[in-house]
Write a protein that holds these residues in place. Structure first.
Motif, mmCIF file in Angstrom:
data_model
loop_
_atom_site.group_PDB
_atom_site.id
_atom_site.type_symbol
_atom_site.label_atom_id
_atom_site.label_comp_id
_atom_site.label_asym_id
_atom_site.label_seq_id
_atom_site.Cartn_x
_atom_site.Cartn_y
_atom_site.Cartn_z
ATOM 1 N N UNK A 1 0.820 -1.210 0.000
ATOM 2 C CA UNK A 1 0.000 0.000 0.000
ATOM 3 C C UNK A 1 0.857 1.264 0.000
ATOM 4 N N UNK A 2 0.189 2.413 -0.228
ATOM 5 C CA UNK A 2 0.894 3.702 -0.251
ATOM 6 C C UNK A 2 1.666 3.910 1.054
ATOM 7 N N UNK A 3 2.965 4.202 0.953
ATOM 8 C CA UNK A 3 3.794 4.353 2.159
ATOM 9 C C UNK A 3 3.854 3.077 2.965
ATOM 10 N N UNK A 4 3.822 1.926 2.275
ATOM 11 C CA UNK A 4 3.675 0.623 2.938
ATOM 12 C C UNK A 4 4.737 0.312 3.964
ATOM 13 N N UNK A 5 5.996 0.700 3.683
ATOM 14 C CA UNK A 5 7.084 0.394 4.626
ATOM 15 C C UNK A 5 6.870 1.105 5.953
ATOM 16 N N UNK A 6 6.369 2.351 5.890
ATOM 17 C CA UNK A 6 6.120 3.111 7.124
ATOM 18 C C UNK A 6 4.945 2.516 7.894
ATOM 19 N N UNK A 7 3.900 2.111 7.166
ATOM 20 C CA UNK A 7 2.757 1.479 7.830
ATOM 21 C C UNK A 7 3.168 0.156 8.466
ATOM 22 N N UNK A 8 4.038 -0.577 7.773
ATOM 23 C CA UNK A 8 4.553 -1.833 8.335
ATOM 24 C C UNK A 8 5.391 -1.570 9.580
ATOM 25 N N UNK A 9 6.148 -0.461 9.579
ATOM 26 C CA UNK A 9 6.956 -0.099 10.755
ATOM 27 C C UNK A 9 6.060 0.161 11.960
ATOM 28 N N UNK A 10 4.929 0.841 11.719
ATOM 29 C CA UNK A 10 3.976 1.140 12.803
ATOM 30 C C UNK A 10 3.398 -0.158 13.356
ATOM 31 N N UNK A 11 2.966 -1.040 12.450
ATOM 32 C CA UNK A 11 2.361 -2.304 12.887
ATOM 33 C C UNK A 11 3.385 -3.189 13.594
ATOM 34 N N UNK B 1 6.496 5.233 16.643
ATOM 35 C CA UNK B 1 5.860 3.916 16.763
ATOM 36 C C UNK B 1 6.434 3.124 17.934
ATOM 37 N N UNK B 2 7.747 3.182 18.107
ATOM 38 C CA UNK B 2 8.390 2.394 19.176
ATOM 39 C C UNK B 2 8.145 3.007 20.548
ATOM 40 N N UNK B 3 8.104 4.337 20.611
ATOM 41 C CA UNK B 3 7.814 5.005 21.889
ATOM 42 C C UNK B 3 6.427 4.613 22.377
ATOM 43 N N UNK B 4 5.472 4.597 21.447
ATOM 44 C CA UNK B 4 4.103 4.249 21.823
ATOM 45 C C UNK B 4 3.923 2.761 22.078
ATOM 46 N N UNK B 5 4.968 1.956 21.798
ATOM 47 C CA UNK B 5 4.905 0.531 22.128
ATOM 48 C C UNK B 5 4.674 0.301 23.614
ATOM 49 N N UNK B 6 5.102 1.284 24.432
ATOM 50 C CA UNK B 6 4.914 1.165 25.880
ATOM 51 C C UNK B 6 3.459 1.379 26.290
#
Length: 509
Positions: free
Chosen positions: A64-74, A118-123
């Motif tokens: 999908x559009x910007x897929x790598x960034x969306x995958x990083x979030x997930x 994304x990683x900060x909000x992992x907490x």
């Protein structure tokens, strides 16, 4: 300055011999509960779960559009399920996702900032949420599952906001999805790592269904994880025609390295909790009441100003303290005042909301310049400047601070007093749409660049959806009917989308 001080003997006995100092609630919780979760996260990481989550996210969203960034979030959200550390999250998922984001067109600074946010909000992601979540349960005196319930909607709304950011950034920069060779096959990836979900499923089953204690749930999940590791290595040996003995030896090596890594990771948490215990001990000697009085005086009894002071102080203190320690200090000083001052002005602020507010801003300190450690870790991978990366990450994290303010004034967002599934799902849906409208405002882009006259509509839609009770009170509508304002907020948001669609259509003509 008016504090009269205490004698050296009283100070030493309070700090080192009582349960109000080093050996207080924070250290007790970290040694009895948090350690097991940190250990489980380290074992999963050593077994390869972090790489599995990243590849699964790329397989689902890469096209999908910007897929790598969306995958990083997930991937960071999934890793956050088992890792309570933003730095650990970045070094687990970042080496895979940041280069891919740069490859499809994200500038290095923005690629690193997405990973930081994304990683900060992992907490924030249940069920583990870092060490502070277990301490919240002790301070508020509720079962841990209540903390998970309260944190669920804000956490998912925050991650959905980051999905919106990656999509809007991709739209602004004209970034497409990953090329097919870079996208792992979904079913092959899932089949190769589905066994990692078994311990996580066990953890959720123990916590939510059986309602066992967190330590019992984590302990049973770790016991289940051992045979999963053996199964993984033996299966790999059979496929590659290696000896079973070698696979068993490798399994013991993974378990041993996981135990060592878990203990190393725990040292930082335990030291932070012990040091926070010292600060809490000093506060309890009398200086706490004085500081609380100063904060209350500075705010002038204004709940909005009090929250801003608490947020700013958390960010400042977070420059020198880890998340857990920042939360403990701020919760000890300001959480009771937030509840008390709210009561004076007829705002019913639950104690859980006040503690989560302190927790959220303690987390945001991880990417706040100039000492945002998460930004330094991500910028090293992305080869970007750490300070601009931290600033960009903080701008992305405005959504988290927004939702923290919102759930203080609208406790429905933390499901306070709500036990109905339909009502909870309605609140969840409103929060997601509200977050989408807020991000369109914050990024200055919806379907195309926002015009100045569209901004009030986006802000208004976000406010209506986040806090329908305030709108109901303004129009003097019965609070029972406040959720009917969902349609009003949605209509206002759709008006902006329709306006931009018409503008794009005219531009094409």
């Amino acid at each position: 300055l008016a504090f009269k001080g205490v004698s050296l003997s009283r100070y030493l006995s309070n700090i080192s011999l009582s349960t109000e100092g080093i050996y207080g609630i924070p250290l007790g919780v970290s040694s009895s509960i948090v350690y097991l979760f940190v250990l489980m996260g380290a074992l999963l990481d050593k077994a390869g779960a972090g790489r599995f989550f990243t590849r699964l996210a790329l397989a689902l969203l890469g096209r999908y559009k910007g897929g790598a960034a969306k995958a990083a979030v997930m991937a960071s959200g999934a890793t956050g399920l088992v890792s309570g550390s933003s730095i650990a999250n970045i070094v687990t998922t970042g080496p895979f996702t940041i280069p891919l984001m740069k490859k499809i067109g994200y500038p290095a600074k923005k690629a690193a900032a997405v990973e930081v946010a994304a990683s900060t909000d992992g907490q924030l992601m249940p069920p583990i949420m870092g060490a502070a979540a277990f301490i919240i349960a002790e301070y508020v005196n509720v079962p841990y599952i209540e903390v998970v319930k309260a944190a669920a909607i804000p956490a998912f709304a925050s991650y959905f906001g980051l999905f919106c950011i990656t999509h809007l950034e991709a739209s602004k920069l004209g970034i497409k999805g990953l090329s097919p060779p870079d996208i792992p096959r979904f079913f092959r990836t899932l089949k190769g790592g589905i066994h990692y979900l078994i311990p996580l499923g066990m953890l959720l089953y123990e916590l939510i269904w059986l309602r066992h204690s967190p330590e019992m749930a984590a302990f049973k999940s770790i016991l289940l994880l051992f045979p999963v590791i053996f199964y993984q290595e033996i299966k790999k040996a059979v496929q590659e025609q290696e000896s079973i003995k070698q696979a068993i030896k490798r399994s013991f090596g993974i378990i041993l390295s996981g135990l060592v890594q878990g203990s190393k990771n725990m040292m930082a948490v335990a030291l932070a909790c012990a040091c926070a215990g010292i600060i809490v001990g000093v506060v309890n000697m009398g200086i706490g009441g004085m500081i609380s009085g100063i904060v209350e005086y500075l705010s002038g009894g204004n709940i909005f100003l009090l929250l801003l002071i608490t947020a700013f102080a958390s960010l400042i203190i977070g420059m020198g303290l880890p998340t857990t320690a920042t939360y403990i200090v701020m919760a000890s000083l300001t959480a009771p005042i937030i509840v008390e001052v709210g009561g004076l002005y007829d705002y019913v602020i639950p104690l859980m909301a006040a503690h989560l507010f302190c927790f959220y801003f303690g987390i945001l300190a991880d990417d706040t310049p100039p000492v945002g450690l998460a930004a330094y870790a991500a910028s090293a991978i992305a080869e970007s400047d750490p300070i601009p990366t931290g600033i960009q990450g903080f701008l992305y994290d405005i959504r988290t601070s927004c939702i923290a303010f919102m759930f203080v004034f609208n406790p429905d967002l933390i499901l306070h007093g709500i036990n109905s599934w339909p009502q909870a799902l309605m609140i969840f849906g409103m929060a997601l749409v509200g977050m989408s409208a807020f991000e369109c405002f914050a990024q200055g882009w919806c379907l195309t660049r926002n015009r100045w006259y569209e901004i009030p509509f986006l802000v208004g839609a976000a406010f209506i959806l986040f806090h329908p009770g305030a709108v109901a009170a303004f129009f003097q509508v019965d609070m029972v009917l406040k959720y009917y304002f969902f349609s009003l907020g949605l209509a206002v948001y759709c008006l902006v989308i329709f306006s931009q669609k018409m503008r794009l259509r005219r531009a094409k003509l």
